[in-house]
Design an enzyme around this catalytic site. Sequence first.
Site: not given
Length: 342
Positions: A279, A169, A99, A316, A255, A292, A314, A285, A281, A90, A93
Site C-alpha cells: 500500500n 530527503e 496513489c 506491505e 486504490h 502479518d 509498513d 494492511e 500510503w 521512504d 502520500q
Amino acid sequence: MPRARTKRRKTDVGGSPANPMMFLGQDFQQLQQEYSRKKEIYTDEKFPPSKRSIGAGLLSRAEMAKVVWMRPSELVEDPCLIVDGKSRFDFSQGELGNCWFLAAIAAITFRKDIMDEVVPQDQSFEKDYAGIFHFRFWRNGHWVDVVIDDTLPTIDGQLIFLHCKTRNEFWPALLEKAYAKVCGCYAAMNGGYVYNALRDFTGGVQKTFILCKAAEELWDKMDQAAKNNALMGCSTPQGATPANTVLPCGIVEGHAYSVTGVAKVVLPHKVVKLVRVFNPWGDGEWNGDWSDKSSLWNKVCDEDRKICLQEKEDGEFWMSMKDFCCKYEDLDICYVRPKLPA
C-alpha cells in the site's frame, strides 16, 4: 485465459534515457552550469512557483492563500536528494489523489538501473548546487529530460504533496514535481492508472489482466515476471462508499497498490501460492489469511516464515492468490525492454 490489454510503443523514436529530448527545450547541463557559475539560484519560468502550477480543484481558496513555495534548504538545515538509497518505504502520500503514481514509484525502487535513469545521479544539494534538478520519463513515444527548480508548495512549513518520512530527503517530492510539470500541473495527477506511470518510468510494454477472469496460470505468469524483473501494480474496485474507504479486511476501495513479490509456501498436504502487496500510503494492511499476524504462518516451516514474514506496519503484506483475485480488480505487468511474452 485472462483478458489482457496490451500497450505497445514505437521503438528508437526518442533516443534513450541516457540521451533524451529536452522537455520544453530546457537544457539541464547548460542551465545548471550557467546558474552555478553566476552563483544564482534557478527559478523555472515554465513551471513557476504559482497557483497555476498547482492547478484548480486540489485546495480550497483558504488553503491556496496559505501556500508558500519553499526550497528544501528553507525547510531543513541539511537537505539531501537521497538518504541511504531509494526505497518504497521512504515516502508518504500528500493531499493529492496520486496513489497510482506512488504505487509505480514503489515498483521501480526494486530496479536500481531504472531508478538511476529516472532520477539521474549527476545532481545534489551540495556540489554546484543552483536550485535546479532534472528527471527523465517516457512520454508520448519519446524519452524526455524534465528540468525543474526545487521550490515546493508548503502550508505552515509542511510539504503539501508527496514527502519523505526522512525529513531531509527530497527525491520523491522533486520527482513528483517533475511529473506534474509534464502533466501540466499537480491537479492533473489527481487520479490515474498504475500502468500509465509504469510505462512513463520505463518505456516498457504493459499488459493488464482482469482478475475476476484470471486463469489458474496467472500466478505462474506473475512468478515468471518477477524472475524477469518486470514491474507489477494492481488496483481495487471502487465501491458504493466514498473514495479511499478502508474495508473491515484492511483493503482500501478504489486504490492503487504495488505487487512486490510472489511466493509458494507448503502446508500439510497443500501448496499455497501467495502474492505480496504494498500500500503506497505506507500503512494500512490486509488483515485476513496470510497477513502479518495470521496464525497460518505457524503452520509453515521456519525457513519460509523467516524469508516471507515481516511483522511491521509498513503497508506491505501477503495474501493468497485466491484472495488477491477476489479483492483486487486488475493487475498490471510492465515488461521492461525485453520481448513481450506470448
